[in-house]
Design an enzyme around this catalytic site. Structure first.
Site, PDB file in Angstrom:
ATOM      1  N   ARG A   1     100.773  23.109 -21.274  1.00 25.53           N
ATOM      2  CA  ARG A   1      99.639  24.032 -21.166  1.00 25.53           C
ATOM      3  C   ARG A   1     100.138  25.483 -21.193  1.00 25.53           C
ATOM      4  NH1 ARG A   1      96.047  22.695 -15.993  1.00 25.53           N
ATOM      5  NH2 ARG A   1      98.020  23.270 -15.014  1.00 25.53           N
TER       6      ARG A   1
ATOM      7  N   PHE B   1      90.265  16.435 -13.320  1.00 25.10           N
ATOM      8  CA  PHE B   1      91.347  16.600 -12.348  1.00 25.10           C
ATOM      9  C   PHE B   1      91.113  15.583 -11.231  1.00 25.10           C
ATOM     10  CE2 PHE B   1      93.639  18.734  -8.894  1.00 25.10           C
ATOM     11  CZ  PHE B   1      94.773  19.131  -9.559  1.00 25.10           C
TER      12      PHE B   1
ATOM     13  N   ASP C   1      82.174  22.191 -10.824  1.00 28.34           N
ATOM     14  CA  ASP C   1      83.479  22.670 -10.388  1.00 28.34           C
ATOM     15  C   ASP C   1      83.903  23.770 -11.358  1.00 28.34           C
ATOM     16  OD1 ASP C   1      86.273  23.061 -10.234  1.00 28.34           O
ATOM     17  OD2 ASP C   1      86.571  21.075  -9.373  1.00 28.34           O
TER      18      ASP C   1
ATOM     19  N   TYR D   1      92.733  30.698  -6.501  1.00 28.94           N
ATOM     20  CA  TYR D   1      94.151  30.991  -6.760  1.00 28.94           C
ATOM     21  C   TYR D   1      94.531  30.873  -8.242  1.00 28.94           C
ATOM     22  CZ  TYR D   1      94.360  25.874  -6.186  1.00 28.94           C
ATOM     23  OH  TYR D   1      94.120  24.527  -6.281  1.00 28.94           O
ATOM     24  N   LYS D   2      93.586  30.454  -9.096  1.00 27.38           N
ATOM     25  CA  LYS D   2      93.891  30.390 -10.522  1.00 27.38           C
ATOM     26  C   LYS D   2      93.531  31.741 -11.155  1.00 27.38           C
ATOM     27  CE  LYS D   2      93.579  25.360 -10.553  1.00 27.38           C
ATOM     28  NZ  LYS D   2      92.677  24.209 -10.592  1.00 27.38           N
TER      29      LYS D   2
HETATM   30  C1  PLP Z   1      92.786  23.236  -9.556  1.00 29.96           C
HETATM   31  C2  PLP Z   1      91.695  22.230  -9.400  1.00 29.96           C
HETATM   32  C3  PLP Z   1      91.415  21.673  -8.143  1.00 29.96           C
HETATM   33  C4  PLP Z   1      92.270  22.047  -6.963  1.00 29.96           C
HETATM   34  O1  PLP Z   1      91.837  21.505  -5.779  1.00 29.96           O
HETATM   35  P1  PLP Z   1      92.493  21.968  -4.409  1.00 29.96           P
HETATM   36  O2  PLP Z   1      91.613  21.383  -3.399  1.00 29.96           O
HETATM   37  O3  PLP Z   1      92.493  23.474  -4.438  1.00 29.96           O
HETATM   38  O4  PLP Z   1      93.892  21.460  -4.373  1.00 29.96           O
HETATM   39  C5  PLP Z   1      90.352  20.798  -8.056  1.00 29.96           C
HETATM   40  N1  PLP Z   1      89.615  20.475  -9.128  1.00 29.96           N
HETATM   41  C6  PLP Z   1      89.870  20.981 -10.350  1.00 29.96           C
HETATM   42  C7  PLP Z   1      89.035  20.589 -11.510  1.00 29.96           C
HETATM   43  C8  PLP Z   1      90.931  21.859 -10.525  1.00 29.96           C
HETATM   44  O5  PLP Z   1      91.198  22.358 -11.724  1.00 29.96           O
END
Ligand code: PLP
Length: 414
Positions: free
Chosen positions: A373, A128, A199, A224-225
């Site tokens: 997805r 990401f 992460d 939030y996921k």
């Molecule tokens: C969802 C996600 C994020 C989200 O980052 P925010 O700072 O909450 O916007 C970051 N890294 C990964 C791998 C994710 O899946």
């Protein structure tokens, strides 16, 4: 005799499902099948009640006395300790604060400061991208010549050598759901004297994670996921106890001070995980996260993982049975144990297909250039939901509904 892929068979799986009762603990908008809990978890009813109560009683009525009376000041720690139990961390090793990106900035800074003679950071190129952006910004602001060594999913281990200060990886891939070997890669990093930062955005609340069992140094993730904490809810941050006395972070503020209410002129870090905090926390958003964490704890990550795999396998089988010639290409690992909580398929017309599907009440999402997805967060999903989702998708494909030009227009958030 009914086939294992009949709707009746899905109903039978629901009848035997030990987690079935959790479904009613969520708000479930009529007519919607929500396969996007991997991106924004749905609302636990208890979270809505709790937020309303915190706003009405703690904020509107008790006003500033709630910092003590309602325990607002301790919330990042108290919720961190509850979450710790779901990711293999111990008491005092996790706090909830700010966002994933900010927390990543903190822990990568801390790791680089703990390895002052090294300049290489290993990351995975298809991660990401915000993680890349955060570390690129950090490297630039440090101005010490650090380099990011991007590796592919399959040759991460080979990229780790004695020049590496930190390995910064995502446990479950945001797009393909590919799950990395956290134990093996952490051990490899340590064998070369590097630190391991994980992460857990797509892992926490979705599958078993054992941070201390695999000796991880730092971790971050969002709530939030799969933790169902609400849009933009505060992220979490883990620092292994052994690093807490020496780990430093650049966003020093009064909440990370050893004596915040002494109002001293100069910064002195708090002794424990508190030194990772900066300033006043978003209390109502923090409050909203507790119901989701509580539900995951009650269900247990082992049972959650087992049902998630079963839902995903049903989806995969139904896709094979009903849509094998429709141009969908599985881009998640074929073996369920190698993937996280969602399944990804590429399709040349992925975007309009997903939009047509959402218009028919099945919410998944699309990631450019071609990935659809489908998330299988098991506390709010039934087996019949999976069956109905594939049924609606098959209808859209076989009737060509998605070819309507209305579904080709690209929205701001996909
Ligand atoms: C969802 C996600 C994020 C989200 O980052 P925010 O700072 O909450 O916007 C970051 N890294 C990964 C791998 C994710 O899946």
């Amino acid at each position: 005799m009914s086939s294992p892929l009949d709707r009746a068979a899905a109903e039978a799986l629901d009848a035997a499902d030990p987690l079935a009762a959790f479904v009613d603990e969520f708000e479930r908008p009529a007519g919607v099948i929500y396969l996007n809990g991997n991106s924004l978890g749905p609302a636990p009813k208890a979270a809505l009640t709790r937020v309303a109560e915190a706003a009405r009683q703690e904020w509107a009525t008790d006003l500033i006395t709630s910092w003590n009376k309602a325990g607002w000041f301790d919330l990042p720690y108290r919720l961190g300790d509850r979450l710790a139990g779901l990711i293999g961390a111990g008491p005092g090793e996790v706090v909830l604060t700010d966002g994933t990106g900010l927390n990543l900035y903190r822990v990568v800074s801390a790791a680089l400061a703990l390895r002052p003679d090294r300049r290489v950071i290993v990351m995975e190129g298809s991660n990401f991208p915000t993680n890349n952006y955060v570390v690129q910004g950090l490297v630039q602001s440090l101005g010490q010549g650090h380099q990011i060594r991007f590796a592919e999913l399959d040759d991460l281990a080979a990229a780790i050598d004695d020049d590496v200060a930190a390995v910064v990886l995502t446990h479950a891939h945001y797009k393909s759901a590919h799950v990395l070997n956290m134990t093996g890669l952490t051990a490899k990093a340590h064998a070369h004297g590097a630190l391991a930062i994980w992460d857990l955005c797509h892992s926490a609340g979705a599958l078993e994670v054992d941070l201390n069992g695999c000796d991880a140094d730092f971790a971050v993730g969002c709530t939030y996921k799969y933790l169902n904490g609400g849009p933009g809810s505060p992220a979490f941050l883990f620092v292994a106890t052994r690093h807490q006395a020496t780990a430093t972070q650049p966003m020093t503020g009064w909440w990370g001070h050893d004596a915040p209410f002494a109002f001293e002129r100069d910064y002195r870090p708090a002794t424990g995980i508190g030194r990772m905090l900066t300033g006043t926390q978003p209390i109502l958003s923090l409050v909203a996260t507790e119901a989701g964490i509580d539900m995951i704890a009650r269900a247990g990550t082992g049972a959650i993982r087992a049902k998630s795999l079963a839902l995903g396998q049903l989806f995969q089988s139904l896709m094979g049975e009903r849509l094998s010639d429709a141009g969908f290409i599985l881009t998640s690992p074929a073996h369920p144990n190698d993937r996280g909580g969602h399944i990804a398929f590429d399709h040349a017309s992925g975007y309009p297909i997903m939009k047509a599907l959402i218009a028919r009440g099945v919410i998944g999402d699309f990631r450019a250039p071609a990935t659809l997805r489908f998330g299988f967060a098991p506390l709010h999903l039934r087996f019949v939901d999976v069956w109905d989702a594939v049924d609606r998708l098959a209808g859209i494909i076989h009737q060509g509904v998605w070819r309507d030009p209305a579904y080709a227009a690209v929205d701001a958030v996909t």
